[in-house]
Motif scaffolding. Structure first.
Motif, PDB file in Angstrom:
ATOM      1  N   LEU A  25       0.849  -1.184   0.000  1.00 34.04           N
ATOM      2  CA  LEU A  25       0.000   0.000   0.000  1.00 34.04           C
ATOM      3  C   LEU A  25       0.886   1.236   0.000  1.00 34.04           C
ATOM      4  CD1 LEU A  25      -2.788  -0.909   2.594  1.00 34.04           C
ATOM      5  CD2 LEU A  25      -2.707  -1.343   0.139  1.00 34.04           C
ATOM      6  N   VAL A  26       0.503   2.228  -0.807  1.00 34.80           N
ATOM      7  CA  VAL A  26       1.239   3.481  -0.933  1.00 34.80           C
ATOM      8  C   VAL A  26       0.385   4.593  -0.324  1.00 34.80           C
ATOM      9  CG1 VAL A  26       2.304   5.107  -2.539  1.00 34.80           C
ATOM     10  CG2 VAL A  26       2.338   2.648  -3.049  1.00 34.80           C
ATOM     11  N   THR A  27       0.947   5.327   0.610  1.00 30.90           N
ATOM     12  CA  THR A  27       0.223   6.390   1.300  1.00 30.90           C
ATOM     13  C   THR A  27      -0.430   7.352   0.310  1.00 30.90           C
ATOM     14  OG1 THR A  27       1.768   6.249   3.157  1.00 30.90           O
ATOM     15  CG2 THR A  27       0.439   8.265   2.982  1.00 30.90           C
ATOM     16  N   GLY A  28      -1.740   7.560   0.496  1.00 28.52           N
ATOM     17  CA  GLY A  28      -2.489   8.516  -0.312  1.00 28.52           C
ATOM     18  C   GLY A  28      -2.783   8.084  -1.730  1.00 28.52           C
ATOM     19  N   LYS A  29      -2.425   6.838  -2.101  1.00 25.18           N
ATOM     20  CA  LYS A  29      -2.619   6.397  -3.481  1.00 25.18           C
ATOM     21  C   LYS A  29      -3.360   5.072  -3.613  1.00 25.18           C
ATOM     22  CE  LYS A  29       1.077   8.982  -5.510  1.00 25.18           C
ATOM     23  NZ  LYS A  29       2.128   9.029  -6.486  1.00 25.18           N
ATOM     24  N   GLY A  30      -2.989   4.074  -2.823  1.00 22.49           N
ATOM     25  CA  GLY A  30      -3.640   2.774  -2.943  1.00 22.49           C
ATOM     26  C   GLY A  30      -2.655   1.631  -3.059  1.00 22.49           C
ATOM     27  N   VAL A  31      -3.046   0.627  -3.841  1.00 22.82           N
ATOM     28  CA  VAL A  31      -2.268  -0.596  -3.981  1.00 22.82           C
ATOM     29  C   VAL A  31      -1.282  -0.453  -5.141  1.00 22.82           C
ATOM     30  CG1 VAL A  31      -2.375  -3.092  -4.385  1.00 22.82           C
ATOM     31  CG2 VAL A  31      -4.191  -1.965  -3.069  1.00 22.82           C
ATOM     32  N   LEU A  32      -0.008  -0.556  -4.830  1.00 21.88           N
ATOM     33  CA  LEU A  32       1.034  -0.457  -5.843  1.00 21.88           C
ATOM     34  C   LEU A  32       0.798  -1.511  -6.922  1.00 21.88           C
ATOM     35  CD1 LEU A  32       3.738   0.953  -6.564  1.00 21.88           C
ATOM     36  CD2 LEU A  32       4.881  -0.924  -5.364  1.00 21.88           C
ATOM     37  N   GLY A  33       0.799  -1.074  -8.188  1.00 13.55           N
ATOM     38  CA  GLY A  33       0.611  -1.998  -9.296  1.00 13.55           C
ATOM     39  C   GLY A  33      -0.833  -2.317  -9.620  1.00 13.55           C
ATOM     40  N   ASP A  34      -1.781  -1.625  -8.968  1.00 12.78           N
ATOM     41  CA  ASP A  34      -3.201  -1.851  -9.239  1.00 12.78           C
ATOM     42  C   ASP A  34      -3.731  -0.698 -10.094  1.00 12.78           C
ATOM     43  OD1 ASP A  34      -5.617  -3.615  -8.222  1.00 12.78           O
ATOM     44  OD2 ASP A  34      -6.315  -1.537  -8.226  1.00 12.78           O
ATOM     45  N   HIS A  36      -6.353   0.916  -9.934  1.00 10.64           N
ATOM     46  CA  HIS A  36      -7.097   1.934  -9.202  1.00 10.64           C
ATOM     47  C   HIS A  36      -6.230   2.760  -8.265  1.00 10.64           C
ATOM     48  CE1 HIS A  36     -10.229  -1.004 -10.422  1.00 10.64           C
ATOM     49  NE2 HIS A  36     -10.729   0.130 -10.870  1.00 10.64           N
ATOM     50  N   CYS A  37      -4.906   2.611  -8.364  1.00  6.48           N
ATOM     51  CA  CYS A  37      -3.962   3.351  -7.533  1.00  6.48           C
ATOM     52  C   CYS A  37      -3.832   4.781  -8.060  1.00  6.48           C
ATOM     53  CB  CYS A  37      -2.607   2.633  -7.550  1.00  6.48           C
ATOM     54  SG  CYS A  37      -1.391   3.346  -6.433  1.00  6.48           S
ATOM     55  N   GLY A  38      -4.022   5.746  -7.170  1.00  5.40           N
ATOM     56  CA  GLY A  38      -3.868   7.142  -7.556  1.00  5.40           C
ATOM     57  C   GLY A  38      -4.498   8.087  -6.550  1.00  5.40           C
ATOM     58  N   GLU A  39      -4.031   9.314  -6.527  1.00  6.09           N
ATOM     59  CA  GLU A  39      -4.583  10.318  -5.616  1.00  6.09           C
ATOM     60  C   GLU A  39      -5.962  10.783  -6.058  1.00  6.09           C
ATOM     61  OE1 GLU A  39      -1.732  13.462  -5.218  1.00  6.09           O
ATOM     62  OE2 GLU A  39      -0.204  12.114  -4.411  1.00  6.09           O
ATOM     63  N   PRO A  54     -11.050  13.502  -5.588  1.00  5.41           N
ATOM     64  CA  PRO A  54     -10.132  12.672  -4.795  1.00  5.41           C
ATOM     65  C   PRO A  54     -10.543  11.202  -4.885  1.00  5.41           C
ATOM     66  CG  PRO A  54     -11.615  13.898  -3.363  1.00  5.41           C
ATOM     67  CD  PRO A  54     -11.859  14.384  -4.765  1.00  5.41           C
ATOM     68  N   ASN A  55      -9.575  10.321  -4.830  1.00  8.61           N
ATOM     69  CA  ASN A  55      -9.820   8.890  -4.909  1.00  8.61           C
ATOM     70  C   ASN A  55     -10.156   8.344  -3.522  1.00  8.61           C
ATOM     71  OD1 ASN A  55      -9.956   6.216  -5.573  1.00  8.61           O
ATOM     72  ND2 ASN A  55      -7.822   6.031  -6.237  1.00  8.61           N
ATOM     73  N   LEU A  56     -11.437   8.188  -3.250  1.00  4.92           N
ATOM     74  CA  LEU A  56     -11.893   7.618  -1.976  1.00  4.92           C
ATOM     75  C   LEU A  56     -12.020   6.102  -2.066  1.00  4.92           C
ATOM     76  CD1 LEU A  56     -14.658  10.237  -1.065  1.00  4.92           C
ATOM     77  CD2 LEU A  56     -12.245  10.191  -0.370  1.00  4.92           C
ATOM     78  N   ARG A  57     -11.620   5.533  -3.220  1.00  5.30           N
ATOM     79  CA  ARG A  57     -11.752   4.103  -3.487  1.00  5.30           C
ATOM     80  C   ARG A  57     -10.375   3.499  -3.808  1.00  5.30           C
ATOM     81  NH1 ARG A  57     -17.210   2.866  -5.568  1.00  5.30           N
ATOM     82  NH2 ARG A  57     -16.195   1.425  -6.984  1.00  5.30           N
ATOM     83  N   GLN A  58      -9.377   3.852  -3.013  1.00  4.82           N
ATOM     84  CA  GLN A  58      -8.017   3.382  -3.246  1.00  4.82           C
ATOM     85  C   GLN A  58      -7.861   1.895  -2.952  1.00  4.82           C
ATOM     86  OE1 GLN A  58      -5.541   5.924  -0.828  1.00  4.82           O
ATOM     87  NE2 GLN A  58      -5.972   7.732  -2.082  1.00  4.82           N
ATOM     88  N   MET A 149     -14.842   0.558   0.788  1.00  2.00           N
ATOM     89  CA  MET A 149     -13.720   1.225   0.152  1.00  2.00           C
ATOM     90  C   MET A 149     -12.941   1.988   1.221  1.00  2.00           C
ATOM     91  SD  MET A 149     -14.576   0.067  -2.746  1.00  2.00           S
ATOM     92  CE  MET A 149     -13.422   0.747  -3.909  1.00  2.00           C
ATOM     93  N   ALA A 150     -11.656   2.216   0.934  1.00  2.00           N
ATOM     94  CA  ALA A 150     -10.801   2.890   1.906  1.00  2.00           C
ATOM     95  C   ALA A 150      -9.712   3.681   1.197  1.00  2.00           C
ATOM     96  CB  ALA A 150     -10.162   1.852   2.834  1.00  2.00           C
ATOM     97  N   ILE A 151      -9.106   4.582   1.963  1.00  2.00           N
ATOM     98  CA  ILE A 151      -7.917   5.305   1.508  1.00  2.00           C
ATOM     99  C   ILE A 151      -6.736   4.842   2.360  1.00  2.00           C
ATOM    100  CG2 ILE A 151      -9.142   7.312   0.600  1.00  2.00           C
ATOM    101  CD1 ILE A 151      -8.454   8.770   3.253  1.00  2.00           C
ATOM    102  N   VAL A 152      -5.527   5.007   1.827  1.00  2.00           N
ATOM    103  CA  VAL A 152      -4.328   4.588   2.551  1.00  2.00           C
ATOM    104  C   VAL A 152      -3.791   5.770   3.346  1.00  2.00           C
ATOM    105  CG1 VAL A 152      -2.010   3.619   2.379  1.00  2.00           C
ATOM    106  CG2 VAL A 152      -3.787   2.916   0.741  1.00  2.00           C
TER     107      VAL A 152
END
Length: 179
Positions: A25-34, A36-39, A54-58, A149-152
């Motif tokens: 998991l990357v802070t403020g972005k989501g799952v690395l390599g997914d 749906h990863c992004g701010e 804002p991405n509330l579905r990280q 859904m969650a944010i990191v």
């Protein structure tokens, strides 16, 4: 105390996600390599409406207990099939209030933002599945069971078997709505 049953990601915008041994998991972005990863929003329908949201579905989480319920109804469902990043055990995800923090493994912390709204892609995966993840409570209110859904908040590596600890937000607590 809950635990991680499965971790899943996919770099493409496909419905199901491939299971692996761990995800990062990357802070403020989501799952690395997914995909749906992004701010900002990464889900195609949301990008089409306003790509600056804002991405509330990280991170997407589903409780393993839902799969058992669906199997009893005749659906062949396994972790990752419904597009979740983390499959959990022994946590009432749907009953958590908005803002609940989940500490997963040694370092990662995510914050629950809301419910996943089931969509017609479920029926494309398996006919009748969308209706199977919807029900009504005693007051005829719609219950959406397709996960949360969650944010990191703090990144880290999550592996199968990691423990999940909950930190509820201060009162007054707000029930989950669709994000």
């Amino acid at each position: 105390m809950g635990s991680v049953v499965s971790v899943n990601r996919d770099k493409l915008h496909q419905f199901s996600k491939a299971s692996g041994r761990q995800i990062t998991l990357v802070t403020g972005k989501g799952v690395l390599g997914d995909a749906h990863c992004g701010e900002t929003v990464q889900h195609r329908s949301r990008v089409a409406k306003d790509p600056s949201q804002p991405n509330l579905r990280q991170v997407h989480l589903i409780h393993e207990e839902l799969f058992a319920e669906l199997r009893e109804k005749g659906f062949a469902i396994a972790p990752g099939d419904l597009g979740e990043n983390i499959t959990t055990r022994n946590i009432d995800l749907l009953g958590l209030p908005r803002g609940t923090k989940l500490k997963i493994g040694a370092d990662a912390i995510i914050e629950i933002t809301g419910l996943r709204n089931p969509c017609l892609q479920l029926d494309r995966f398996s006919k009748g599945l969308m209706q199977a993840v919807l029900s009504r409570d005693e007051n005829s209110q719609l219950i959406r069971k397709a996960g949360v859904m969650a944010i990191v908040e703090r990144g880290g590596t999550i592996s199968i078997g990691d423990q999940i600890n909950l930190e509820l937000p201060p009162a007054p607590r707000i029930a989950l709505n669709v994000v």
